[in-house]
Design a protein around this motif. Structure first.
Motif, PDB file in Angstrom:
ATOM      1  N   MET A   1       0.846  -1.185   0.000  1.00  0.00           N
ATOM      2  CA  MET A   1       0.000   0.000   0.000  1.00  0.00           C
ATOM      3  C   MET A   1       0.889   1.246   0.000  1.00  0.00           C
ATOM      4  SD  MET A   1      -3.238   0.948   2.465  1.00  0.00           S
ATOM      5  CE  MET A   1      -3.187  -0.561   3.329  1.00  0.00           C
ATOM      6  N   SER A   2       0.630   2.148  -0.930  1.00  0.00           N
ATOM      7  CA  SER A   2       1.479   3.327  -1.038  1.00  0.00           C
ATOM      8  C   SER A   2       0.916   4.494  -0.233  1.00  0.00           C
ATOM      9  CB  SER A   2       1.628   3.730  -2.499  1.00  0.00           C
ATOM     10  OG  SER A   2       0.371   4.071  -3.038  1.00  0.00           O
ATOM     11  N   LYS A   3       1.842   5.311   0.251  1.00  0.00           N
ATOM     12  CA  LYS A   3       1.474   6.492   1.029  1.00  0.00           C
ATOM     13  C   LYS A   3       1.680   7.725   0.165  1.00  0.00           C
ATOM     14  CE  LYS A   3       1.231   4.848   5.412  1.00  0.00           C
ATOM     15  NZ  LYS A   3       0.279   5.176   6.424  1.00  0.00           N
ATOM     16  N   ILE A   4       0.810   8.733   0.372  1.00  0.00           N
ATOM     17  CA  ILE A   4       0.993  10.006  -0.328  1.00  0.00           C
ATOM     18  C   ILE A   4       0.898  11.152   0.685  1.00  0.00           C
ATOM     19  CG2 ILE A   4       0.128   9.160  -2.541  1.00  0.00           C
ATOM     20  CD1 ILE A   4      -2.446  10.682  -2.061  1.00  0.00           C
ATOM     21  N   GLN A   5       1.495  12.274   0.325  1.00  0.00           N
ATOM     22  CA  GLN A   5       1.478  13.459   1.180  1.00  0.00           C
ATOM     23  C   GLN A   5       0.234  14.285   0.839  1.00  0.00           C
ATOM     24  OE1 GLN A   5       4.341  14.873   3.235  1.00  0.00           O
ATOM     25  NE2 GLN A   5       4.687  12.664   3.368  1.00  0.00           N
ATOM     26  N   VAL A   6      -0.502  14.665   1.898  1.00  0.00           N
ATOM     27  CA  VAL A   6      -1.726  15.450   1.721  1.00  0.00           C
ATOM     28  C   VAL A   6      -1.657  16.661   2.658  1.00  0.00           C
ATOM     29  CG1 VAL A   6      -4.247  15.442   1.969  1.00  0.00           C
ATOM     30  CG2 VAL A   6      -3.085  13.418   1.103  1.00  0.00           C
ATOM     31  N   ILE A   7      -2.071  17.819   2.150  1.00  0.00           N
ATOM     32  CA  ILE A   7      -2.187  19.028   2.971  1.00  0.00           C
ATOM     33  C   ILE A   7      -3.637  19.108   3.424  1.00  0.00           C
ATOM     34  CG2 ILE A   7      -1.958  21.531   3.032  1.00  0.00           C
ATOM     35  CD1 ILE A   7      -0.090  21.192   0.545  1.00  0.00           C
ATOM     36  N   LEU A   8      -3.852  19.114   4.739  1.00  0.00           N
ATOM     37  CA  LEU A   8      -5.220  19.151   5.262  1.00  0.00           C
ATOM     38  C   LEU A   8      -5.806  20.557   5.110  1.00  0.00           C
ATOM     39  CD1 LEU A   8      -4.779  17.035   8.510  1.00  0.00           C
ATOM     40  CD2 LEU A   8      -5.634  16.281   6.300  1.00  0.00           C
ATOM     41  N   THR A   9      -7.036  20.626   4.598  1.00  0.00           N
ATOM     42  CA  THR A   9      -7.719  21.915   4.457  1.00  0.00           C
ATOM     43  C   THR A   9      -8.777  22.095   5.550  1.00  0.00           C
ATOM     44  OG1 THR A   9      -9.261  20.923   2.891  1.00  0.00           O
ATOM     45  CG2 THR A   9      -7.348  22.055   1.970  1.00  0.00           C
ATOM     46  N   ALA A  10      -8.881  21.103   6.431  1.00  0.00           N
ATOM     47  CA  ALA A  10      -9.791  21.161   7.582  1.00  0.00           C
ATOM     48  C   ALA A  10      -9.213  20.260   8.661  1.00  0.00           C
ATOM     49  CB  ALA A  10     -11.189  20.691   7.188  1.00  0.00           C
TER      50      ALA A  10
END
Length: 148
Positions: A1-10
């Motif tokens: 399972m691959s991980k990705i970087q996410v910027i939270l907007t909430a």
């Protein structure tokens, strides 16, 4: 399972607060965060935007603090006089409230300070110190003179 970087907007429970960069599984990102507008993929352009926003916000916060320090100097340099209703024995009827102090500050200094930012419990004539919260780091001690 691959991980990705996410910027939270909430704020997302169990992940982080708004503006944070988190590493989550690709499925969670696509099926929940992106779908529900709770996050955006952390691309170099988005990271640059966040960095610029942080710089703008810190400059704005610095300006607000400078203004608060100037207002503090003004408030602490003078006395504020309030006339209270008194009885025969010279005691006040009731108390001088933060609302009355706020309206006097507006009249004397032209400052519109929210009454919730003023700490005062004045129940007698004479000089009293009232705390005015101008900024998270700046509090002014205003000398209030109550006259009958």
């Amino acid at each position: 399972m691959s991980k990705i970087q996410v910027i939270l907007t909430a704020d997302v429970a169990g992940q982080g607060r708004k503006g944070e960069i988190v590493s989550v599984s690709e499925g969670y990102a696509k099926n929940f965060l992106l779908k529900n507008n709770k996050g955006i993929i952390a691309t170099p352009e988005e990271l640059k935007k966040i960095e610029n926003k942080k710089i703008r916000d810190s400059k704005k916060a610095e300006e607000e603090k400078k203004k608060a320090i100037e207002v503090k100097a003004l408030l602490e340099s003078k006395k504020l006089s309030i006339v209270g209703k008194t009885g025969d024995n010279g005691k006040l009827f009731g108390a001088i409230t933060n609302k009355e102090v706020s309206s006097e500050l507006k009249k004397e200094f032209g400052l519109d300070i929210d009454r919730k930012k003023i700490e005062c419990t004045i129940k007698s004539l004479g000089e009293h110190k009232v705390i005015v919260k101008l900024h998270t780091d700046v509090k002014a001690e205003v000398l209030v003179v109550i006259k009958g």
